[in-house]
Design an enzyme around this catalytic site. Structure first.
Site, PDB file in Angstrom:
ATOM      1  N   ARG A   1      51.148 -15.930  15.687  1.00 50.33           N
ATOM      2  CA  ARG A   1      52.191 -16.533  16.537  1.00 50.33           C
ATOM      3  C   ARG A   1      51.558 -17.117  17.796  1.00 50.33           C
ATOM      4  O   ARG A   1      50.741 -16.464  18.448  1.00 50.33           O
ATOM      5  CB  ARG A   1      53.258 -15.490  16.895  1.00 50.33           C
ATOM      6  CG  ARG A   1      54.328 -15.392  15.811  1.00 50.33           C
ATOM      7  CD  ARG A   1      55.441 -14.426  16.144  1.00 50.33           C
ATOM      8  NE  ARG A   1      55.047 -13.074  15.827  1.00 50.33           N
ATOM      9  CZ  ARG A   1      54.875 -12.109  16.714  1.00 50.33           C
ATOM     10  NH1 ARG A   1      55.124 -12.341  17.993  1.00 50.33           N
ATOM     11  NH2 ARG A   1      54.485 -10.920  16.339  1.00 50.33           N
TER      12      ARG A   1
ATOM     13  N   CYS B   1      51.049  -2.866  13.240  1.00 46.85           N
ATOM     14  CA  CYS B   1      50.815  -1.433  13.513  1.00 46.85           C
ATOM     15  C   CYS B   1      51.279  -0.542  12.371  1.00 46.85           C
ATOM     16  O   CYS B   1      51.678   0.608  12.591  1.00 46.85           O
ATOM     17  CB  CYS B   1      51.500  -1.028  14.804  1.00 46.85           C
ATOM     18  SG  CYS B   1      50.751  -1.765  16.253  1.00 46.85           S
TER      19      CYS B   1
ATOM     20  N   LYS C   1      53.847  -0.994   9.995  1.00 46.45           N
ATOM     21  CA  LYS C   1      55.260  -0.910   9.605  1.00 46.45           C
ATOM     22  C   LYS C   1      55.430  -1.036   8.085  1.00 46.45           C
ATOM     23  O   LYS C   1      56.177  -0.274   7.470  1.00 46.45           O
ATOM     24  CB  LYS C   1      56.034  -2.023  10.317  1.00 46.45           C
ATOM     25  CG  LYS C   1      57.409  -1.608  10.735  1.00 46.45           C
ATOM     26  CD  LYS C   1      57.988  -2.338  11.942  1.00 46.45           C
ATOM     27  CE  LYS C   1      57.522  -3.720  12.243  1.00 46.45           C
ATOM     28  NZ  LYS C   1      57.768  -4.714  11.252  1.00 46.45           N
ATOM     29  N   THR C   2      54.703  -1.993   7.500  1.00 44.12           N
ATOM     30  CA  THR C   2      54.833  -2.191   6.050  1.00 44.12           C
ATOM     31  C   THR C   2      54.352  -0.947   5.300  1.00 44.12           C
ATOM     32  O   THR C   2      55.033  -0.452   4.399  1.00 44.12           O
ATOM     33  CB  THR C   2      54.034  -3.441   5.604  1.00 44.12           C
ATOM     34  OG1 THR C   2      54.506  -4.561   6.349  1.00 44.12           O
ATOM     35  CG2 THR C   2      54.193  -3.708   4.124  1.00 44.12           C
TER      36      THR C   2
ATOM     37  N   ASN D   1      44.884 -11.292  10.296  1.00 43.24           N
ATOM     38  CA  ASN D   1      46.333 -11.499  10.132  1.00 43.24           C
ATOM     39  C   ASN D   1      46.630 -12.233   8.826  1.00 43.24           C
ATOM     40  O   ASN D   1      47.682 -12.837   8.672  1.00 43.24           O
ATOM     41  CB  ASN D   1      46.887 -12.286  11.331  1.00 43.24           C
ATOM     42  CG  ASN D   1      48.410 -12.235  11.416  1.00 43.24           C
ATOM     43  OD1 ASN D   1      49.033 -11.229  11.050  1.00 43.24           O
ATOM     44  ND2 ASN D   1      49.021 -13.314  11.880  1.00 43.24           N
TER      45      ASN D   1
HETATM   46  C1  SPV Z   1      55.094  -9.995  13.009  1.00 41.57           C
HETATM   47  O1  SPV Z   1      54.101 -10.506  13.561  1.00 41.57           O
HETATM   48  O2  SPV Z   1      55.770  -9.112  13.542  1.00 41.57           O
HETATM   49  C2  SPV Z   1      55.507 -10.447  11.685  1.00 41.57           C
HETATM   50  C3  SPV Z   1      55.016 -11.723  11.219  1.00 41.57           C
HETATM   51  O3  SPV Z   1      56.305  -9.800  11.072  1.00 41.57           O
HETATM   52  S1  SPV Z   1      55.744 -12.999  12.119  1.00 41.57           S
HETATM   53  O4  SPV Z   1      56.480 -13.832  11.179  1.00 41.57           O
HETATM   54  O5  SPV Z   1      54.675 -13.722  12.757  1.00 41.57           O
HETATM   55  O6  SPV Z   1      56.642 -12.456  13.111  1.00 41.57           O
HETATM   56 MN    MN Z   2      57.278  -8.345  12.452  1.00 42.44          MN
END
Ligand code: SPV
Ligand code: MN
Length: 658
Positions: free
Chosen positions: A107, A294, A296-297, A408
């Site tokens: 992002r 961190c 979550k998945t 990432n």
């Molecule tokens: C995150 O970065 O928290 C994600 C991927 O789940 S994003 O689509 O970049 O938000």
């Molecule tokens: Mn996310």
């Protein structure tokens, strides 16, 4: 009300210039072929037609394609993507690969802004741009951006159709990769779009174009989110977190709705949802927050009944229970360290035929097989990755090693391809009943692996106090920073407003079946507990134990030790749970993990307190809770010193009970 909807100029309409339905119809007839027109004719919602017409008028594509979500349309999107080169095929059937530019692997928070009206407050941790300025920028850079391209339009639902917290949304993009990702991650709602907009009372709009997709355009890339008109604009970028704004762009609007318009009714959170099977086969559902990157998945996949790995829409149902839906139907998951041992369900979906997968920014070898760091398999010594040709030992011009795959790098896959996905629960418009809320961060030296808040106020404060090390999910992020609720990057308004809504929600009299609220931390290191090295004190598979203990605690099936920060587990209970996963749990490890390094905890409280004191209108309850905790911790320190062993914690708890 601190956020007024439909306030100021609707930028999309202003640039597009289409004001009436007649004008919209005329434009659609002039710009669309018969098939597209026939598809659009089924949509009667005027606002949606105006948005679509204005997006076409503004971006000026050569052609328009409507993706209804039919098998044929989805296939068309895939074929277009391969033909256009946004994706390329890989060895396994139904798998494709997409690369984002090397400089846009996450992002772009430095180019991400909320569009605001003058005097509209936003989170101190977010960036904003004035409406007129954004209008000017988009007029300069987004008008005509789709020339020579096809504009794709899709109608989606963020959640199971009919669910109280589900909201329909339009995705309008020139990127076939973005549309293909939306096909995997979201539910199509073309047939029911009008009815869903009617039911929900609103819809979100997303307009994106990657433009020429060149590195030289990246400085001009922007992610703009218009809070008042619930419309996003994204340009000159491709990474899904910047472009597929059905995800985090619309999540931010949903946070606004929960904070300002649905107080004491709904929350919109950066949380996984998963179920655990407890004694007697009972199912207990968790909703858990963690900052991006961190775990979550992984945590979600530990459950027996996986529902979602990134976002949760929560609400208080008429029967007083807390319900949750996943606005998504797929995962956009980080692949680093995904391997047979840590993520067996995910690895099966990725390595065995049957699932449709879009790989991003991984390494592809000469046989068309994707690889990533930490996959637990022998790795090739050359291939192509996000930086081009790659070989073991390759460095960038300044000498820094280039990893085999970007940290990432991700996979996009539909949830029904994940073995523990409980589709029935996930598609239920009533949501799942949530009994446990968790908050966690990447915290190497302070909080224990698990603790449970004494009451809802303390629970809200756990969420408000998340601190986490930076991850690869944001371009340029470094250091350790405050990540309240792990939702912080997605909270548009002042944190005080969001916090107030949290206190109201979790203390609500309507919420008669209150969840337990807990903190989780898997990132404690040996060196932080008197040992050596930055290795972790536990392993990924221990997550099952921490969740298992919370499952028992939620049902009152285990006792716990009361401390100033909340309840912590007893050794015997954890030992049993570790035995269930086939692992010994030495008492010394427990002693290390649950000893209180009081000065660290006090410093944490002070850091948060000082930061929150700088913001106006922070609810005083937060400071009351910090004060209460500080008092308790200082009393412990006065008695036992700065490092308090578990035996001393137990002794203190017993003496306070007598
Ligand atoms: C995150 O970065 O928290 C994600 C991927 O789940 S994003 O689509 O970049 O938000
Ligand atoms: Mn996310």
């Amino acid at each position: 009300m601190l956020l007024e909807l439909r306030k100021g100029k609707d930028i999309l309409a202003d640039i597009g210039g289409i004001e009436t339905l007649e004008q919209a119809q005329a434009l659609l007839e002039a710009r669309c072929d018969q098939e597209t027109l026939a598809k659009l004719n089924r949509i009667t919602n005027q606002d949606a037609l105006l948005k679509i017409a204005n997006a076409i008028s503004m971006t000026d594509p050569d052609a328009v394609f409507v993706n209804t979500g039919s098998a044929a349309d989805k296939r068309r999107v895939r074929i277009m993507s391969l033909a256009k080169g946004e994706e390329c095929p890989v060895a396994m059937r139904d798998h494709t690969l997409h690369f984002d530019l090397p400089q846009e692997q996450a992002r772009i928070i430095d180019r991400t802004f909320y569009i605001v009206n003058p005097d509209e407050p936003t989170s101190v941790l977010a960036k904003s741009v004035l409406r007129d300025e954004a209008n000017e920028y988009l007029r300069t850079h987004m008008a005509g951006i789709a020339r020579g391209m096809t504009l794709l339009i899709g109608f989606f639902s963020r959640g199971p159709v009919g669910a109280k917290a589900a909201i329909p949304a339009l995705e309008i993009t020139t990127s076939t990769y973005v549309m293909h990702s939306a096909d995997i991650l979201y539910r199509h709602v073309y047939e029911q779009f009008d009815a869903e907009v009617e039911r929900a009372g609103l819809f979100f709009t997303n307009v994106h174009s990657e433009g020429p997709n060149r590195p030289e355009d990246l400085p001009n890339a922007r992610v703009f989110m218009d809070r008042s008109w619930q419309t996003t604009f994204s340009l000159f970028c491709t990474y899904a977190g910047n472009t597929l704004l059905l995800k985090k762009g619309n999540h931010r609007f949903a946070v606004d709705l929960a904070t300002y318009y649905r107080r004491e009714e709904e929350l919109s959170e950066h949380m996984f949802i998963t179920g655990l099977t407890g004694p007697g086969g009972r199912k207990t559902f968790f909703a858990g927050a963690a900052p991006s990157g961190c775990g979550k998945t992984t945590t979600a996949m530990v459950g027996s009944d996986f529902v979602g790995d990134d976002l949760a829409q929560l609400w208080i149902a008429a029967d007083g229970t807390l319900r949750a839906i996943n606005p998504e139907a797929g995962i956009f998951g980080i692949v680093r360290d995904v391997n047979q041992e840590s993520d067996p369900y995910l690895i099966t979906a990725l390595r065995e035929e049957g699932a449709e997968v879009i790989w991003t920014n991984v390494l592809i070898d000469e046989h068309g097989v994707p690889y990533w760091v930490g996959n637990g398999e022998p790795l090739p010594d050359r291939g192509v990755n996000f930086q081009g040709e790659w070989w073991a030992g390759k460095t960038s011009p300044d000498g820094t090693p280039i990893p085999l795959s970007h940290p990432n790098s991700r996979c996009t896959v539909v949830c029904t391809s994940i073995g523990n996905y409980n589709e029935t629960a996930a598609e239920d418009p009533q949501g799942v009943k949530v009994s446990v809320i968790t908050y966690s961060g990447r915290d190497s030296d302070t909080m224990p692996p698990v603790w449970v808040a004494q009451n809802p106020d303390h629970g809200v404060v756990i969420g408000a106090s998340v601190l986490s090390a930076a991850t690869a999910t944001e371009v340029g992020a470094k250091g350790v920073r405050r990540q309240p609720w792990a939702n912080e990057p997605f909270i548009p308004g002042p944190l005080a407003d969001y916090m107030d809504a949290q206190f109201l929600f979790f203390n609500s009299d309507r919420l008669t079946e209150k969840p337990i609220i807990a903190g989780l931390n898997y990132f404690l290191t040996h060196e932080a507990r008197g040992g050596e090295g930055s290795g972790l004190l536990g392993e990924k598979r221990d997550v099952k134990v921490w969740l298992g203990w919370l499952e028992l605690r939620a049902h009152g099936d285990v006792d716990a030790i009361e401390t100033p920060i909340g309840y912590i587990p007893k050794y015997e209970d954890l030992e049993k749970l570790f035995a269930e996963i086939g692992k010994p749990y030495p008492k010394e490890l427990y002693d290390k993990q649950f000893a209180f390094y009081v000065d660290n905890i006090l410093a944490r409280i002070t850091l948060q307190e000082e930061a929150y004191r700088k913001e106006p209108h922070i609810p005083s309850r937060l400071f009351d809770v910090y004060q209460e905790q500080r008092k308790g911790l200082e009393a412990l320190k006065a008695k036992y010193g700065p490092v308090i062993s578990t035996a001393q914690i137990i002794e203190a708890a017993q003496s306070s009970r007598c």
